[in-house]
Design a protein around this motif. Structure first.
Motif, short mmCIF file in Angstrom:
data_model
loop_
_atom_site.label_atom_id
_atom_site.label_comp_id
_atom_site.label_asym_id
_atom_site.label_seq_id
_atom_site.Cartn_x
_atom_site.Cartn_y
_atom_site.Cartn_z
N TRP A 17 3.66 -16.33 -32.89
CA TRP A 17 3.38 -16.65 -32.47
C TRP A 17 4.22 -17.74 -31.58
N TRP A 20 6.60 -17.86 -27.94
CA TRP A 20 6.63 -18.00 -27.17
C TRP A 20 6.36 -19.56 -26.93
N ILE A 59 -0.30 -22.48 -21.62
CA ILE A 59 -1.13 -22.22 -22.31
C ILE A 59 -1.18 -20.46 -21.90
N TYR A 60 -1.76 -19.80 -20.21
CA TYR A 60 -2.03 -18.98 -20.40
C TYR A 60 -1.23 -17.68 -21.08
N PHE A 62 0.53 -17.95 -23.58
CA PHE A 62 0.30 -18.67 -25.24
C PHE A 62 -0.96 -17.12 -25.48
N LEU A 63 -1.81 -16.60 -24.68
CA LEU A 63 -2.88 -16.38 -25.15
C LEU A 63 -1.79 -15.13 -24.06
N TYR A 64 -1.72 -14.40 -23.37
CA TYR A 64 -0.77 -13.35 -23.07
C TYR A 64 -0.19 -12.97 -24.37
N LYS A 66 -0.53 -13.50 -27.55
CA LYS A 66 -1.05 -13.62 -28.72
C LYS A 66 -2.05 -13.06 -28.26
N MET A 67 -2.52 -12.09 -27.08
CA MET A 67 -3.49 -11.10 -27.16
C MET A 67 -2.11 -9.48 -27.55
N HIS A 81 -1.91 -5.05 -23.18
CA HIS A 81 -1.42 -6.58 -23.03
C HIS A 81 -2.84 -6.65 -22.03
N VAL A 83 -4.59 -11.38 -20.25
CA VAL A 83 -5.65 -11.78 -21.62
C VAL A 83 -6.95 -11.73 -20.74
N LYS A 86 -7.59 -6.11 -19.24
CA LYS A 86 -6.06 -5.12 -21.00
C LYS A 86 -5.89 -3.75 -19.73
#
Length: 161
Positions: A17, A20, A59-60, A62-64, A66-67, A81, A83, A86
């Protein structure tokens, strides 16, 4: 009996993380400063809307990150990859041509690196893998599997130097 009996296990990992934070640090600082000083500007409403939009984007992203998943099997690299939707990209290991490790100043301070894989794959010729721990021997691990798959498929590189 098959002489090419693989004993490699499947490796699954995702970027740390902190990657990011490294990638988005300037935007995070601008966003924080914008929230602190938006009411001091001539158009505070517009600045506030921009700061909210930037926050949603951060935020988007960060989620991208992490996923994001990288799976290395005996025969291929799978890059997952997205959000909301997939996407999976596959690189056959015998198509991998070269590697590069990149360590920026902030990555070095946080103990991370980016490994870039170059392949003969048409859909994904360059695959950056960010946020890998500095001590993790990813290039060596993939290279062993690449050599194994090239031998197994009878692929030899001929260079003209």
């Amino acid at each position: 009996m098959n002489q090419y009996n693989s004993s490699f296990g499947t490796i699954v990992f995702s970027p740390h993380w902190l990657q990011w934070m490294i990638d988005k640090a300037p935007w995070i600082v601008i966003n924080i400063l914008g929230y602190w000083g938006y009411d001091l500007t001539p158009l505070p409403g517009l600045i506030l809307v921009l700061m909210i939009a930037m926050s949603l984007h951060l935020i988007y992203m960060f989620l991208y990150l992490k996923m994001m998943r990288f799976t290395i099997t005996d025969e291929m690299i799978i890059y997952e990859h997205g959000v909301l939707w997939k996407q999976l990209e596959y690189i056959e290991l015998y198509r991998v041509i070269d590697f590069k490790e990149h360590i920026s100043l902030f990555q070095n301070l946080t103990g991370l690196k980016t490994v870039t894989i170059y392949s003969g794959d048409r859909s994904t010729p360059i695959l950056p893998i960010p946020g890998i721990a500095l001590g993790y021997p990813l290039v060596r691990t993939i290279r062993q599997r690449v050599e194994y798959n090239k031998r197994r498929k009878g692929i030899y590189e001929i260079t003209n130097r």
